[in-house]
Design an enzyme around this catalytic site. Structure first.
Site, PDB file in Angstrom:
ATOM      1  N   ASP A 182      33.812   5.480  21.060  1.00  0.00           N
ATOM      2  CA  ASP A 182      34.845   4.780  21.831  1.00  0.00           C
ATOM      3  C   ASP A 182      34.256   3.830  22.879  1.00  0.00           C
ATOM      4  O   ASP A 182      34.772   2.742  23.091  1.00  0.00           O
ATOM      5  CB  ASP A 182      35.734   5.792  22.567  1.00  0.00           C
ATOM      6  CG  ASP A 182      36.501   6.682  21.587  1.00  0.00           C
ATOM      7  OD1 ASP A 182      36.511   6.354  20.390  1.00  0.00           O
ATOM      8  OD2 ASP A 182      37.063   7.688  22.051  1.00  0.00           O
TER       9      ASP A 182
HETATM   10  N1  NAP Z   1      33.352  11.422  30.254  1.00  0.00           N
HETATM   11  C1  NAP Z   1      34.529  11.978  30.527  1.00  0.00           C
HETATM   12  O1  NAP Z   1      34.756  12.399  31.638  1.00  0.00           O
HETATM   13  C2  NAP Z   1      35.553  12.136  29.460  1.00  0.00           C
HETATM   14  C3  NAP Z   1      36.464  13.194  29.539  1.00  0.00           C
HETATM   15  C4  NAP Z   1      37.402  13.325  28.537  1.00  0.00           C
HETATM   16  C5  NAP Z   1      37.425  12.394  27.480  1.00  0.00           C
HETATM   17  N2  NAP Z   1      36.545  11.372  27.431  1.00  0.00           N
HETATM   18  C6  NAP Z   1      36.609  10.413  26.334  1.00  0.00           C
HETATM   19  O2  NAP Z   1      35.523  10.692  25.418  1.00  0.00           O
HETATM   20  C7  NAP Z   1      35.116   9.473  24.824  1.00  0.00           C
HETATM   21  C8  NAP Z   1      33.648   9.304  25.089  1.00  0.00           C
HETATM   22  O3  NAP Z   1      33.105   8.321  24.247  1.00  0.00           O
HETATM   23  P1  NAP Z   1      31.788   8.550  23.445  1.00  0.00           P
HETATM   24  O4  NAP Z   1      31.449   7.247  22.832  1.00  0.00           O
HETATM   25  O5  NAP Z   1      30.776   9.205  24.294  1.00  0.00           O
HETATM   26  O6  NAP Z   1      32.161   9.621  22.337  1.00  0.00           O
HETATM   27  P2  NAP Z   1      33.231   9.550  21.188  1.00  0.00           P
HETATM   28  O7  NAP Z   1      33.953   8.294  21.181  1.00  0.00           O
HETATM   29  O8  NAP Z   1      33.983  10.831  21.265  1.00  0.00           O
HETATM   30  O9  NAP Z   1      32.332   9.546  19.879  1.00  0.00           O
HETATM   31  C9  NAP Z   1      31.385  10.509  19.661  1.00  0.00           C
HETATM   32  C10 NAP Z   1      30.800  10.243  18.302  1.00  0.00           C
HETATM   33  O10 NAP Z   1      29.675  11.071  18.142  1.00  0.00           O
HETATM   34  C11 NAP Z   1      29.571  11.431  16.801  1.00  0.00           C
HETATM   35  N3  NAP Z   1      28.933  12.737  16.715  1.00  0.00           N
HETATM   36  C12 NAP Z   1      29.473  13.950  17.001  1.00  0.00           C
HETATM   37  N4  NAP Z   1      28.572  14.919  16.787  1.00  0.00           N
HETATM   38  C13 NAP Z   1      27.444  14.309  16.345  1.00  0.00           C
HETATM   39  C14 NAP Z   1      26.163  14.795  15.949  1.00  0.00           C
HETATM   40  N5  NAP Z   1      25.859  16.078  15.966  1.00  0.00           N
HETATM   41  N6  NAP Z   1      25.252  13.883  15.555  1.00  0.00           N
HETATM   42  C15 NAP Z   1      25.553  12.581  15.529  1.00  0.00           C
HETATM   43  N7  NAP Z   1      26.729  12.074  15.885  1.00  0.00           N
HETATM   44  C16 NAP Z   1      27.685  12.939  16.292  1.00  0.00           C
HETATM   45  C17 NAP Z   1      30.966  11.429  16.232  1.00  0.00           C
HETATM   46  O11 NAP Z   1      30.924  10.790  14.974  1.00  0.00           O
HETATM   47  P3  NAP Z   1      30.653  11.632  13.662  1.00  0.00           P
HETATM   48  O12 NAP Z   1      31.643  12.747  13.647  1.00  0.00           O
HETATM   49  O13 NAP Z   1      30.764  10.642  12.569  1.00  0.00           O
HETATM   50  O14 NAP Z   1      29.239  12.146  13.780  1.00  0.00           O
HETATM   51  C18 NAP Z   1      31.765  10.573  17.204  1.00  0.00           C
HETATM   52  O15 NAP Z   1      32.220   9.386  16.628  1.00  0.00           O
HETATM   53  C19 NAP Z   1      35.906   8.365  25.436  1.00  0.00           C
HETATM   54  O16 NAP Z   1      37.010   8.074  24.624  1.00  0.00           O
HETATM   55  C20 NAP Z   1      36.380   8.973  26.736  1.00  0.00           C
HETATM   56  O17 NAP Z   1      37.579   8.413  27.190  1.00  0.00           O
HETATM   57  C21 NAP Z   1      35.590  11.258  28.384  1.00  0.00           C
END
Ligand code: NAP
Ligand code: NAP
Ligand code: NAD
Ligand code: NAD
Lengths: 462, 102, 368, 368, 462, 102
Positions: E389
Site C-alpha cells: 500500500d
Molecule cells: N503502521 C501503522 O501504524 C498501521 C496500522 C494499521 C494499518 N496500517 C496499514 O498497513 C499498510 C502498511 O503498508 P505496507 O506496504 O507496509 O504493507 P501492506 O500494504 O499490508 O503489504 C504487505 C505486503 O507484504 C507481503 N508479504 C506478507 N508476508 C510476506 C512474506 N513473508 N514475505 C514476503 N512478502 C510478504 C504481502 O504480499 P504477499 O501476500 O503477496 O506476500 C503484502 O502485499 C498500510 O495500508 C497502512 O495504512 C498501518
C-alpha cells in the site's frame, strides 16, 4: 578390435572424469572414487584385449606382486599415516614411468627409428618420472620420520648444485634426442633426475609436505601423459593430462589453504627463501593445529550435535548475527545446535545473553554451565567463538593459575573442538590455554565475525 | 597423429582444469589421493610394452617392476582414497558413536 | 568444637534500613545450605520486601526465630552498633559492611569479638566471581538506572517513524563503564537508544563496543590497582570536566557510575553541563553514595535543575528485590561454602586470599 | 467572511485535568500553521507540563494571550461545561472530546453553537492516518505500559547468565493487540522478555508474530465493524475468561489493552487468575478508563492484591509529554489543514468523510 | 603446413573455451566474448591457409554478403529485440550446416565413396541443421510478432503428424546411408526436417521461447560437431561439441530459472501437455515481469545507490537480519544503501524501526518519506521488501481508492524497482497496486526472508 | 581417424559440460548468444568445401549462401553478445546517469 579398444578407452577416461567430478563434493566423493576405479579396470581390460599381447605370465607376475604389496599397505596404514602412503603410491607410479621409458630406450636403441616427438616425450617422461619417484620417497621418509622432518640443506651450495644436476639431465636428454644411443646417456638422465628429486625435497620442512606431494602427483600425471604421447595411447594421454591439470589446481588450492605460496615452497627446496614456519603467536613452540572455514563447515555439517561456546571475542567481533545464521543453517540440516553459556563469559553479567537475544536466538537453546558440561560428551563439535578463560583447564588443574578454582566449560569432553580467535594471545586473565594445544582442538584464526561468515558460506556451498 | 594427440592433450588439460573449481579443504587430501590413483594408468604402458614382447632379461625385469609399481599405484591409491573418505560414507551414526564409547 | 547434633545456625535478619527490600537469602538456597549441614533461621518478615512470605521459607526447610542469635548472621546492609550488640559471642557476620566508611561499627564488631566478612572486600579474582556481590548488584543497578531514566524522560528511547512524524532515538551517555555502566549501555541500546560510553580506563573502549554501544574518546587515562580506576590528578580532572561538559550537551540521558572505592566520587557533570542540556533531559547519578558524579546531585533525592531531572537513587538493587536477593543470596552461599567445610564445621583458612581479604574484623587474632 | 487583515486565530489552552502534562501544539508546528495564514495564541503556561516555556512558543511566532477566545481552540482533554462557556460564538473546537461518554458537555457545545471536532471520531481510513491521534497516543501508551511494568516487577525482564546464577527471562502477556498492544509487545521483546500476544481478532496473530512475539491461541474470534472488535456474546465471554485464566498463571507481567469503544471493557483477567499468579507479578491495565480488563482493577490506582501489583494508569501518554505532545500536535495540525484552506479561510467540507465523521457538534446545522 | 593449421586450430578452440569460461562471470564476460571472437578469427585464417584453396572470389562474396547483412543487423537491433536476433543468427548457422551437407551429398554423389560414418554424420548434420534453421525462424517470427505469440496447434493431429514427418526424414536418411543417391532423398530429408522444425516450435508459447532458442542453439552446435566429424576438422568438432554440451546445460539452467521443465516445453511442442502459463495470482492478465535472486543481486551489485523500502511483509517474514546482511555486503562493494521508511509501513507506529534496530541498522541510513522521495530519482534500484500500500500510486491518482490521499513512497521514480513478495495478492487496504505492472518493476516472488537470503548468496558468488 | 575424433568429441563435451556450472540468470542470454556465435564455426565447413572447389552453379550458389549464413552467425553473434554485455563494461557511471537526465 582396435576400434573396440579405442571406444573402451574413451569410456574409461569418461569414467575418470566423471569420478573426479564426484570427488570434489562431499556427498558424491565415495561414489566418485569407485567410478574412477571402474574406469581404470576397463582401461586395463581394454589394453589386455590388444591383438598380439604376450608375456602373460610376466604380466600376471607384475600385477600379482603389485596387488600383494599394495592392498595390505592400503588396508593397514593408520589414518594419521595416510599422507606418506599417498606419497609412496605416487612415487611408484613415477618409478613405473621412468622404468618404462628406460625400457623403451633399450628396445628402440635410443629411439633411433622413432619420430622425434616420441623421443622427446619419452625423455620428458623419464626425467619427471624419476624426479617424482625419488622426491616422493624422500617425502615419505620425512613424514614417516625415517628422515628428520626439519629442512636439510647443504647451505649456499644447494642452489648451484641443483642447477648443475638439472643441466646434466637436460644435456643427456638432448644428446639422446639428437641421436645418441649409449645406454649411459639414459642412465645419466635417470640418475640426474633422481638427484634433483632428492635434493629438492630434502630442504623442505614437514609442514609443507602435503603441498609437495600434491605437486609431485601432478608431475607424475604429466609424465604419464607424455608416456601416452610416446606410446600413442589415448587413455594414458587423457588420464595423465587430467591429473596433471587438476593436480596443479589442487596444489594451488592446498597451498592457499595453508597460506603458503608454491614458488616459496619450491624455492625453499632450491635453497632460496626460508622454509615453512607454522603459525604461532604466543612464543609457544607446542604444535597447534589450524583449520579452515571449509573444514569447520564440513565437520559440523556431518555432526549430529554442535555446541556453540561464545565468549568475549564474539562480543568484540559483534558476531552474534552471523552465529545465528550459521545455527539456522545447521538446524535446517537436522543438526542440533545448543549454546553453552558460561556465567562469566564476556565482560559483564549476562553479556552473552544480551547479544544472543539481539540476534533472536531462542532462550531454550541457551544452556547453563552445568547442563552444558553434561552435554559435551554427547557433542560432536564444540565451536568455541572467542572464548578463552572460561574453557581453560588450568582453572581445574593448576593451583598456581590466577583462575584456579573457577568452574569451566569442559569443551574437550566433546568429540572435537574448533576454536575461533584471532591469534594465540591470551584472554582476560592473561594466561595460556592448554585447550588450544589439545590434539582434539583445531584453531580457526581470524576475526570471529568473518570466520563465522566464512563457515556460513561454506555450509551453503555443501 | 601427433596433432590429434595434441588436441586430446589440450582438451584433457581443460577438463582437468575445469573440474577442480571449488573443493572444500577437507577433500583436498582425498582428491589428491584419487588423482594419484588415476595416474596409476601408467600401468597400461607397462602392459603394452611387455605384452608386445620386450626382449632381454633386464628389460623383462624392469617391466615386471614397472607393472608391479603401476599396480601398487592403482590398487593402493583407490583403496586408500576410499578409506580417507570414510567420514562421507552413508553414516551409520549411532554405530560410530558406539565405537567411540567402547 | 562443632557438634553434629546441634549444627551451626545461619541467621537471616530483617533489614531495617528504609527502602531496603532485599533479603540476604532466598528459599531456594536453604536446601543448599542444609546439605552443608547448616540450619537456617529466618527473622520473621525478613522476606517481606521481596514478597517472600515466612511460610515459603519454612516450606524450604528454614525456621522462623531469632536470627541475630545464630552462629552465622547474614545481612544485606551494614548493621548498626545496636544491632551488633545483638550478635552472639564470636558470631560470624557476612554481608555488605561498608568497611571503609563505617569505622564506628567496625570498631564495635572488633570489640565484640565478631568475625565479620565484608562482601565488598572480597578480592576480585576469578575464583571469587561467584561471591562477587558488588558485580551482581551492580548489574541490577545498571539495568534499573536505565529503566528509571526511561521513565523520567518525557521522550521515547527508540526511534519511531509514524504517521504523525518521526521521533529520533534518545541519546544516552553512560559515564564509567564498569559492570553497572556496561549493563546500562546494553539495556539502553536494547530499548533502542543511541548508547555511548565513557571511562577513564582506555581498555574499556573495546568492552563498550562489545555491547554494541559507541565510545566517547576524551583522551584522558587513569588506571589504578586491582582493576579499579585510580584518582585523577587535579589538572587531569579539570581537563576531563571541560571536555565532558562540551560532550554532554547533546545527550538526552546521562547515567553516571564513576566510583573510586572509599573516595569522594569525581565530578563528571558540572552545573554548567546541566545548564547546557536540553529541557526535559534526565541525569541518573549512581554515585550518589559517595557524593555523586554530578555537581548538582542531591544524594537520594530527585530534583529538577535548569529543567533537567537529576535522580540520585541510593539503592537501585532494592527496587528489584526478587532477583537482586536471589543473586546476592547465591553470592553469600558461595562465601559460606568457603567458610564451612563439608562436615558443617566453620573452618576459616586465612591463607586463602578470599577469606583473609573479606575478613574485616576478627582476623588479626586468629591469624596470630 | 474571513478578513486577510485579521487572520483566524488558533488557541492552545492550558490543560487543567490533574496529571495532564501534554499540550495540544508544540512550537515547531506554529510556523507550519502560520504558513496557512493562522495566528497561534497560547494560554500562558500551557506548555509547562511538557517543559515548553512560554518564551519558546513566542520565539516560534506564537502570542501569549486568551486562548479560549480564539476562532479555533485546540485541547488535549475534553473541556468542562464551564470551559465551553469561555468559547467564542461559533468557535471551532478540536481535541479529544470523548463524544460517547461526555454527553453533558456535548449538549453544552451544541447549545453554544460550537463546531466541535473530536479526534476520536475521525474515521480510520488511510488518508486520515496522519490525524489519527488514537493511534499516536496508543503507541506512546503501549511503550510506557511496558516501562511501568518493568519498573514494578521485582525481577529482570531479560535473561542473564551470571556468576551468581542464571535469571530466566520475564514472561510478558499482552491482551489485546491493537496499536498499543503491538507496541507493548515490541517493547517488551526489546527489553529481553518473552513476549506473547492475544487478541479476539484472529488475523492479528500474524501481526503479533511480525513484531517478534508469539501468539496465544485460545480459539475465540470476534471481528466487528471498522477494524474494531465487536462485543463478545455471554457464552463466548465466559469461555474466554476460563481459558485465559488458565493461561495467565505462568506470566510475570500481564498488560491489557482490550477496549471496545464506548462500552465497558471486557474482563479478561479474573480475580481467580490474579490469585493464580506468582507473588510479585505485575498487571498493567490500560483499559482502566472503561472499567478495566482485570476484575480487581481500581481505575487510576495502583494496588497490590494477592501479592500481585495491579496498576491502572489512566493517562499513560501524559507521562511522556514531549513526544506525546509532538505527535498529538501534528495530528491536530493535519486536521486543521483539512479544515482551513490555503488562503487561511475556514472551509468545512461535510462531504469529506473525515470532516463529517470528526464533527460531533455543529454539523447538522451547516449540512442542512 | 597441415601441422601449423592443426596447431592453429588447437589454439583457436582453446580460445573458445577460455572465452566461454569468461562468459560465465559478470566481471570477465565482456573480455570472454572477445577472446572467443579472436579464436574464431584464428580458425578462419587457419582454414584459408589450407593448401589448395580456391574460389577466392566466391568466398569473398559470401563473407562480404554475410558481413553486410550481419553487422548492421547486430548494431541496430533494439535491446528488447535481442532474443529474436539471437534466434535468427542461430537459425542461419543451422541453415549453413544443412546447405553444406546438401552440397556434400551432391559432390560425393550420395556419399558413395565415403566411409559410413561420414554419411551418417553428414545426414545428422543435415537434419539437425534444417530443424534448427526453420525452428529458429518460427521462434523469430513469434517474438517479432510476425506470427501470433500464442501457441498454434492443429489439435489432436499434431502428435501423429509430427511422428510421421520424423519417420520420413529418418527413412530417407537411412536409404541414403544404405547407398541411395537420388537427390530427392536428401531434399526429402531437408524438407521433412524443416517441417519438424516448424511444427514443433509453432505450438510453443512466447514465454517459453528463450528456452526453445537455447535448445535450438545447442542443437546447431551438435550439427556443427557432426559436420566436423564428416569433414575431419578438429576445430569444428571441438567448437560444435562445446556449444552442444554447454548449450544443453544452459538450456536446463534457463528452464529451471523460469520454473519450467524442458520435457514439458518440448512435449508442448509435440502436442502433449499444455503450453506455458505465466505466473499470475490476482486474476489480472496484465503482464508482470518476474525476476530471480541472481538477477536482483547483479542489478544491485552494479548500482551506485540502492534504496530498501521495507513493509509489513518484511516484518511477517522477520527478514530484518537478512536485509542487514545484504546491505552490509552491498556497502562493502562501495554501494550506498538507504532505507525509505514510510510513516505507516507495517501495522503499528514505528514497526519498521523496531525491526531494523533489532538488526542493528544504523539510524542514519533510515530516511523519512519526504527525504526518500527526493532521493529516488538518483536511485538505481529500489528494493521493495514486502511493502505494498505504501508504494501504491493509486493513493495519488485514483480518488475512488480507499487509500486516496495517503502520501506514498514514489519508488518508481528510481531507475528500476524490484518487489519482494509472495504473490500478487494485495496488502492491508485490499487493493491492486499498479506499481507491480510498471515496466520498470520486476517481481521476486517468495517469502521475503528466503528471497533476501537468496540475494545474499548470489551477491557473495559474484 | 574416427576414434581419435570421437575422443576429441567426448572430451569437448566434458569441457562444455564442466565450464557451465553456476551462471547468474542475468548472464544466461548473453551466454546463449556467445555460444551461438561460436557455432558460427560452421563457416569453416563452407570455406573448406567451396575452397576445395565445388563444381556446378547450384553447388556454388548454395555454398556462397552457406558462407554468408555462417558469416552472419559469427559476426552478428559476437557483436550482439557484446552489446548485451553493455551493463558489465567498465562503467562510466556518471555518463550513464547524465544520459538518463537528458
Ligand atoms: N503502521 C501503522 O501504524 C498501521 C496500522 C494499521 C494499518 N496500517 C496499514 O498497513 C499498510 C502498511 O503498508 P505496507 O506496504 O507496509 O504493507 P501492506 O500494504 O499490508 O503489504 C504487505 C505486503 O507484504 C507481503 N508479504 C506478507 N508476508 C510476506 C512474506 N513473508 N514475505 C514476503 N512478502 C510478504 C504481502 O504480499 P504477499 O501476500 O503477496 O506476500 C503484502 O502485499 C498500510 O495500508 C497502512 O495504512 C498501518
Ligand atoms: N562476565 C563478567 O561479568 C566478567 C567481568 C569482568 C571480567 N570477566 C572475565 O572475562 C573472562 C571471560 O572469559 P571469555 O572466555 O569470555 O573471554 P576471554 O578469556 O577474555 O577471551 C576472549 C578471547 O576472544 C578473542 N577475541 C577477541 N576479539 C576477537 C575477535 N574480534 N574475533 C575473534 N576472537 C576474538 C581473544 O583472542 P584473540 O585476541 O586471539 O582473538 C581472547 O582470547 C573471564 O576471565 C572472566 O573472569 C568477566
Ligand atoms: N574479577 C572479575 O572478573 C571482575 C568482576 C567484576 C568487576 N571487575 C573489574 O573491576 C573493575 C571495576 O568494576 P565495577 O563495575 O565495580 O566498577 P566501579 O563501580 O568500581 O567503577 C565504575 C567505573 O567508573 C570508572 N571511573 C572511575 N573514575 C572515573 C572518572 N573520573 N571518569 C570516568 N570514569 C571513571 C571506572 O574506571 C569504572 O570502570 C572493572 O575493571 C571490572 O572489569 C572484575
Ligand atoms: N487506518 C489505519 O491504518 C489504522 C490505524 C490505527 C488502527 N487501525 C486499526 O484499528 C483497530 C484497533 O486499533 P487500536 O489499537 O486503537 O485498538 P483498540 O484500543 O480499539 O483495541 C485494542 C485491541 O483489543 C482487542 N480486543 C477487544 N476486545 C477484546 C477481548 N474481549 N479479548 C481480547 N482482545 C480484545 C481488539 O481486537 C483490539 O485489537 C486495529 O484493527 C487497527 O489495525 C487502523
Amino acid at each position: 578390435m582396435t576400434t573396440l579398444i579405442a571406444v573402451l578407452y574413451i569410456i574409461s577416461f569418461s569414467l575418470f572424469i566423471y569420478g573426479l567430478m564426484g570427488l570434489t563434493g562431499p556427498r558424491t566423493a565415495v561414489r566418485g572414487n569407485w567410478i574412477a576405479a571402474t574406469g581404470m579396470g576397463l582401461a586395463v581390460v581394454a589394453t589386455l584385449l590388444q591383438p598380439g599381447m604376450g608375456n602373460w605370465w610376466l604380466i600376471a607376475l607384475g600385477v600379482v606382486l603389485g596387488t600383494v604389496i599394495g592392498v595390505p599397505a592400503a588396508r593397514k596404514v593408520k589414518m594419521t599415516a595416510m599422507p606418506q602412503m599417498v606419497a609412496l603410491f605416487n612415487g611408484v607410479g613415477g618409478g613405473a614411468v621412468a622404468l618404462i621409458a628406460w625400457v623403451e630406450f633399450r628396445t628402440t636403441e635410443g629411439f633411433q627409428h622413432e619420430p622425434l616427438y616420441v623421443a622427446i616425450a619419452s625423455l620428458f617422461a623419464a626425467i619427471i618420472g624419476s624426479v617424482s619417484f625419488w622426491g616422493s620417497n624422500v617425502a615419505f621418509g620425512k613424514l614417516q620420520e625415517l628422515l628428520p622432518g626439519k629442512p636439510i640443506t647443504i647451505g649456499k651450495l644447494q642452489q648451484p648444485l641443483n642447477a648443475v644436476v638439472l643441466l646434466a639431465a637436460v644435456v643427456c636428454a638432448i644428446v639422446i634426442a639428437a641421436g645418441g644411443s649409449s645406454e649411459w646417456l639414459i642412465i645419466g638422465v635417470l640418475v640426474a633426475a633422481a638427484l634433483i628429486g632428492v635434493m629438492v625435497v630434502l630442504p623442505i620442512g614437514g609442514a609443507d609436505m602435503p603441498v609437495v606431494i600434491s605437486l609431485l602427483n601432478a608431475l607424475t600425471g604429466l609424465s604419464a601423459a607424455a608416456m601416452g604421447l610416446a606410446l600413442d595411447n589415448t587413455a594414458l594421454i587423457v588420464a595423465g593430462m587430467i591429473v596433471g591439470a587438476s593436480g596443479s589446481i589442487l596444489t594451488n588450492l592446498m597451498a592457499k589453504a595453508m597460506n603458503r605460496s608454491i614458488p616459496a615452497i619450491v624455492a625453499g627446496g632450491f635453497g632460496g627463501g626460508s622454509a615453512a614456519a607454522v603459525a604461532s603467536g604466543g612464543g609457544e613452540d607446542r604444535p597447534v593445529r589450524s583449520t579452515s572455514a571449509g573444514d569447520a563447515a564440513i565437520q559440523m555439517a556431518y555432526a549430529s550435535r554442535v555446541m556453540v561456546v561464545p565468549g568475549y571475542g564474539m562480543a568484540v567481533a559483534q558476531a552474534q548475527h552471523a552465529v545465528r545464521e550459521m545455527a539456522d543453517l545447521l538446524e535446517s540440516k537436522g543438526i542440533e545446535v545448543l549454546y553453552a553459556i558460561h556465567p562469566v563469559a564476556g565482560r559483564m553479567p549476562g553479556h552473552m545473553n544480551v547479544l544472543l537475544a539481539e540476534a533472536d536466538v531462542a532462550y531454550e537453546s541457551l544452556k547453563e554451565m552445568d547442563e552444558s558440561n553434561s552435554q559435551f560428551p554427547q557433542t560432536d563439535v564444540a565451536l568455541v567463538i572467542g572464548a578463552n578463560d572460561v574453557t581453560n583447564p588450568a582453572a581445574q588443574s593448576d593451583p598456581n593459575s590466577p583462575i584456579y578454582g573457577m568452574p569451566i566449560l569442559h569443551v574437550n569432553a566433546s568429540r572435537s573442538v574448533i576454536v575461533l580467535k584471532r591469534s594465540m594471545s591470551s584472554g582476560f586473565a592473561g594466561i595460556d590455554n592448554a585447550l588450544f594445544y589439545d590434539p582434539k582442538t583445531a584453531m580457526l584464526f581470524g576475526d570471529a565475525k568473518s570466520s563465522v561468515a566464512g563457515i556460513v558460506e561454506e555450509l551453503k556451498a555443501l | 597423429m601427433l596433432v590429434e594427440s595434441l588436441a586430446v592433450l589440450v582438451l584433457a588439460g581443460f577438463v582437468g582444469f575445469a573440474v577442480i573449481s571449488k573443493v572444500p579443504n577437507t577433500l583436498h587430501t582425498p582428491l589428491m589421493s584419487g588423482t594419484n590413483a588415476i595416474h596409476g594408468i601408467v600401468l597400461l604402458g607397462g602392459l603394452i610394452v611387455l605384452g608386445h614382447g620386450a626382449d632381454g632379461v633386464l628389460n623383462k625385469i624392469l617391466l615386471v617392476i614397472a607393472i608391479a609399481f603401476g599396480t601398487i599405484n592403482v590398487v593402493g591409491g583407490f583403496l586408500v582414497t576410499d578409506r580417507m573418505l570414510g567420514m562421507f560414507k552413508e553414516k551409520p551414526k549411532q554405530d560410530a558413536a558406539k565405537e567411540d564409547g567402547k | 568444637m562443632p557438634d553434629p547434633e546441634s549444627p551451626l545456625t545461619v541467621g537471616v535478619v530483617k533489614e531495617t534500613k528504609p527502602g531496603e527490600r532485599r533479603v540476604a537469602l532466598v528459599p531456594t538456597l536453604v536446601g543448599r545450605l542444609a546439605r552443608r549441614g547448616l540450619r537456617v533461621v529466618i527473622e520473621s518478615g525478613a522476606g517481606e520486601g521481596a514478597r517472600l512470605a515466612d511460610e515459603v521459607f519454612e516450606e524450604a526447610g528454614a525456621e522462623i526465630g531469632d536470627a541475630w542469635a545464630a552462629d552465622i548472621v547474614l545481612t544485606v546492609s551494614p548493621p548498626s552498633v545496636a544491632d551488633i550488640g545483638k550478635l552472639g559471642e564470636s558470631a560470624v557476620l557476612a554481608g555488605f559492611l561498608a568497611p571503609l566508611t563505617n569505622t564506628e561499627e567496625l570498631a564495635a564488631m572488633k570489640k565484640a569479638g565478631i568475625r565479620a566478612f565484608a562482601v565488598e572486600s572480597i578480592p576480585r579474582i576469578s575464583r571469587a566471581q561467584a561471591m562477587d556481590a558488588l558485580s551482581s548488584q551492580a548489574g541490577v543497578a545498571g539495568y534499573r538506572a536505565v529503566l528509571l531514566a526511561a521513565q523520567r524522560l518525557p521522550k521515547f528511547f527508540p526511534m519511531l517513524t509514524t504517521a504523525a512524524g518521526t521521533v529520533p532515538p534518545a541519546k544516552v551517555l553512560v559515564l564509567g563503564a564498569g559492570v553497572a555502566g556496561l549493563q546500562a549501555l546494553a539495556t539502553a541500546k536494547r530499548l533502542g537508544a543511541q548508547a555511548t560510553g565513557y571511562d577513564v580506563r582506555p581498555e574499556v573502549a573495546e568492552q563498550v563496543r562489545s555491547v554494541g554501544a559507541s565510545w566517547l574518546d576524551l583522551g584522558i587515562e587513569a588506571v589504578g590497582e586491582g582493576g579499579y580506576a585510580r584518582e585523577l590528578t587535579e589538572a587531569e580532572r579539570e581537563e576531563q570536566q571541560r571536555r565532558l561538559t562540551e560532550a554532554t550537551t547533546g545527550f538526552d540521558v546521562v547515567i553516571t557510575t564513576a566510583l573510586v572505592p572509599g573516595r569522594t566520587a569525581p565530578t563528571l557533570v558540572t552545573a554548567e553541563a546541566v545548564r547546557g542540556m536540553r529541557a526535559g533531559s534526565v541525569i541518573v547519578d549512581m554515585a550518589g553514595e559517595t557524593g555523586g558524579n554530578c555537581e548538582l546531585t542531591e544524594p537520594g533525592k530527585e530534583i529538577v535543575a535548569h529543567d533537567v531531572t537529576i535522580c540520585s537513587p541510593l539503592n537501585l538493587p532494592a527496587e528489584m528485590p526478587v532477583h537482586a536477593s536471589e543473586l546476592y543470596g547465591r553470592n553469600l552461599t558461595e562465601l559460606l561454602e568457603l567458610l564451612v567445610n563439608a562436615e558443617g564445621e566453620l573452618v576459616l583458612d586465612f591463607s586463602d586470599p578470599i577469606v583473609s581479604g573479606a575478613c574485616v574484623a576478627g582476623a588479626d587474632e586468629e591469624v596470630r
